[in-house]
Write an enzyme that holds these catalytic residues in place. Structure first.
Site, PDB file in Angstrom:
ATOM      1  N   HIS A 155      -8.416   3.867   8.429  1.00 11.26           N
ATOM      2  CA  HIS A 155      -7.003   3.829   8.016  1.00 11.26           C
ATOM      3  C   HIS A 155      -6.150   4.479   9.109  1.00 11.26           C
ATOM      4  CE1 HIS A 155      -3.871   4.212   4.609  1.00 11.26           C
ATOM      5  NE2 HIS A 155      -3.298   4.730   5.690  1.00 11.26           N
ATOM      6  N   HIS A 189      -1.994   1.158   0.230  1.00  9.46           N
ATOM      7  CA  HIS A 189      -1.526   2.546   0.254  1.00  9.46           C
ATOM      8  C   HIS A 189      -1.188   2.884  -1.196  1.00  9.46           C
ATOM      9  CE1 HIS A 189      -1.141   2.334   4.550  1.00  9.46           C
ATOM     10  NE2 HIS A 189      -0.610   3.537   4.612  1.00  9.46           N
ATOM     11  N   GLU A 249       0.949   7.711  -2.880  1.00  9.12           N
ATOM     12  CA  GLU A 249       1.085   8.773  -1.869  1.00  9.12           C
ATOM     13  C   GLU A 249       2.210   9.694  -2.324  1.00  9.12           C
ATOM     14  OE1 GLU A 249       1.618   7.271   2.073  1.00  9.12           O
ATOM     15  OE2 GLU A 249       1.500   9.257   2.993  1.00  9.12           O
ATOM     16  N   ASP A 290      -5.118   8.181   9.851  1.00 12.69           N
ATOM     17  CA  ASP A 290      -3.757   7.849   9.431  1.00 12.69           C
ATOM     18  C   ASP A 290      -2.817   7.883  10.644  1.00 12.69           C
ATOM     19  OD1 ASP A 290      -2.005   6.894   7.588  1.00 12.69           O
ATOM     20  OD2 ASP A 290      -1.714   8.757   6.509  1.00 12.69           O
TER      21      ASP A 290
HETATM   22  O1  LIG Z   1       2.730   4.765   8.051  1.00 16.60           O
HETATM   23  C1  LIG Z   1       2.596   5.140   6.904  1.00 16.60           C
HETATM   24  C2  LIG Z   1       3.131   4.484   5.791  1.00 16.60           C
HETATM   25  C3  LIG Z   1       2.939   5.012   4.552  1.00 16.60           C
HETATM   26  N1  LIG Z   1       2.224   6.132   4.412  1.00 16.60           N
HETATM   27  C4  LIG Z   1       1.693   6.768   5.479  1.00 16.60           C
HETATM   28  O2  LIG Z   1       1.044   7.795   5.342  1.00 16.60           O
HETATM   29  N2  LIG Z   1       1.891   6.261   6.682  1.00 16.60           N
END
Ligand SMILES: O=c1cc[nH]c(=O)[nH]1
Length: 436
Positions: A79, A231, A234, A331
């Site tokens: 990721h 995603h 978050e 990330d």
């Molecule tokens: O680039 C991104 C987009 C959403 N969430 C993230 O952590 N990074």
């Protein structure tokens, strides 16, 4: 210091400490951390022999005495966001939180993301990741408006160029509501048909369009035989429950592909009942979960003037205990979502150990940086065995606390028997115009 490695083979790496799970034979003593001592004979691009330490004596071959130093297999980074990386100096995140990041990236994308700009930053990232020891990467590609048609051909070109060195996969990134926009989905489908790697995805959160948007994506993935990569949640909001919605939909539709859910931060702040239900659903639906510990620590629980109380990460131990495939990944790198990072999976592992307690025992968690992401990405990996490419990450550490105590910037990455070049110089970014 790691002894010098010859430029060309054959040569013998004597007394390397290899994880028992990566060793092609059994029966040798395993140390407290889960390592065995092995001799590795390298001839040209491949391992010619892998044998218990002290048994592969080759008088005619140059011998490098590793004296019990750890030799790791290469990493898999499931990721990342290679299209966003290294824009920090051009466009930083003024608040340091998620919404500040989203806003800053949108501004930067609209102003600067030409094919040339994306290609230059992506290549810088790939050279960096290669130098640190990654052999496979999945990146998300912002697929919004005109950017969709700019970034996907760049990704395909990079993928081709890096074939045999880094297996590069990509998933599109857009808000789940956009799945209900037929014109948008037409563009995404066309780009994935032409340049994609068989992975569809989006950002999921609790909007009224969540169910309908997911249904569109599941249906398209089913029709094409694609995997899904989301995603997910978050957020610190316990009401962010889209992980369970995804898992329930996968079960209801008997989705045949792989599903990877990134982040899932809110899972660790939900009440016990919801938390259990979500984890059980993810396990039953075979949804894998990738935690992004460094980015979560940076973005989550950030409030001006208040010290953070929460690490921001998902319930990785509970997911793993329930049978969910779990892993960690890089990330973002030097962009508004994460100001630091370097696509260095050894750093991600070290920080993951600290932030997520991936220790006691360390070896139980070693698959989170290689085998688990490889399975989630559908990759077959060559291991350390005779006939396989001689790929290794050699370190100066002799046990796990030495491995995680230092950054190991002096590691030697061997790819196909040859030492990989060092990471690119930041000065290049100035020349590329990614720095104002
Ligand atoms: O680039 C991104 C987009 C959403 N969430 C993230 O952590 N990074």
């Amino acid at each position: 210091m790691i002894p010098a490695i010859p430029d060309s083979g054959p040569f013998l790496l004597a007394g390397a400490r290899l994880l028992a799970g990566h060793c092609p034979f059994r029966g040798e003593p395993v140390d407290r951390d889960g390592f065995v001592l092995v001799d590795l004979l390298i001839d040209g691009e491949r391992f010619a022999a892998v044998a218990p330490a002290g048994t592969a004596a080759h008088p005619d071959v140059r011998r490098v005495d590793l004296a019990g130093r750890i030799a790791l297999e290469t990493f898999v980074d499931a990721h990342t966001h290679l299209d966003k990386a290294h824009i920090w100096r051009r466009t930083h995140n003024p608040t340091g939180d998620f919404w500040g990041a989203l806003d800053a990236v949108t501004r930067d994308r609209e102003a600067h993301w030409t094919a040339q700009d994306v290609a230059a930053r992506m290549d810088f990232c790939l050279r960096t990741a290669y130098a640190h020891g990654s052999a496979a990467i999945r990146t998300h590609i912002d697929s919004v408006g005109p950017q969709t048609r700019i970034s996907w051909p760049v990704l395909a070109e990079a993928r081709e160029r890096w074939k045999g060195r880094i297996a590069l996969q990509a998933a599109p990134l857009f808000k789940i509501e956009s799945a209900l926009d037929a014109a948008h989905m037409g563009h995404v489908e066309a780009m994935l048909d032409a340049y994609g790697t068989g992975v569809l995805g989006a950002v999921t959160y609790m909007v009224p369009e969540l169910g309908d948007g997911l249904a569109v994506l599941f249906a398209l993935a089913e029709r094409k035989g694609w995997d899904l990569d989301f995603h997910v949640d978050e957020s610190a909001d316990p009401e962010a429950r889209s992980l369970r919605v995804i898992a329930d939909m996968a079960l209801a539709r008997r989705f045949p592909g792989r599903i990877l859910a990134g982040h899932c931060c809110s899972l660790s702040v939900q009440d016990e009942d919801e938390h259990k239900r979500a984890i059980e659903a993810a396990a039953r639906a075979n949804v894998s979960v990738v935690s992004l510990p460094m980015c979560n620590l940076f973005l989550q629980d950030r409030h001006a003037g208040r010290t953070p109380r929460w690490r921001g990460v998902t319930a990785l131990h509970e997911l793993s205990d329930a049978g969910v495939e779990v892993m960690i990944a890089s990330d973002n790198v030097r962009d508004p979502f994460y100001a630091y990072g370097d696509l260095d999976m050894l750093e991600v592992w070290r920080e993951g150990v600290r932030i997520l307690h991936l220790d006691y025992p360390f070896a139980r968690w070693a698959p989170v940086v290689r085998e688990a992401p490889a399975r989630a990405m559908g990759l077959a990996l060559d291991g350390v065995r005779a006939g396989a490419p001689a790929d290794l990450v050699l370190t100066d550490a002799r046990d796990f606390t030495q491995l995680f105590a230092r950054p190991h910037a002096d590691r030697i990455v061997l790819r196909a028997g040859k030492r990989a070049p060092p990471p690119p110089d930041y000065a290049e970014l100035e020349a590329l115009g990614t720095v104002p």
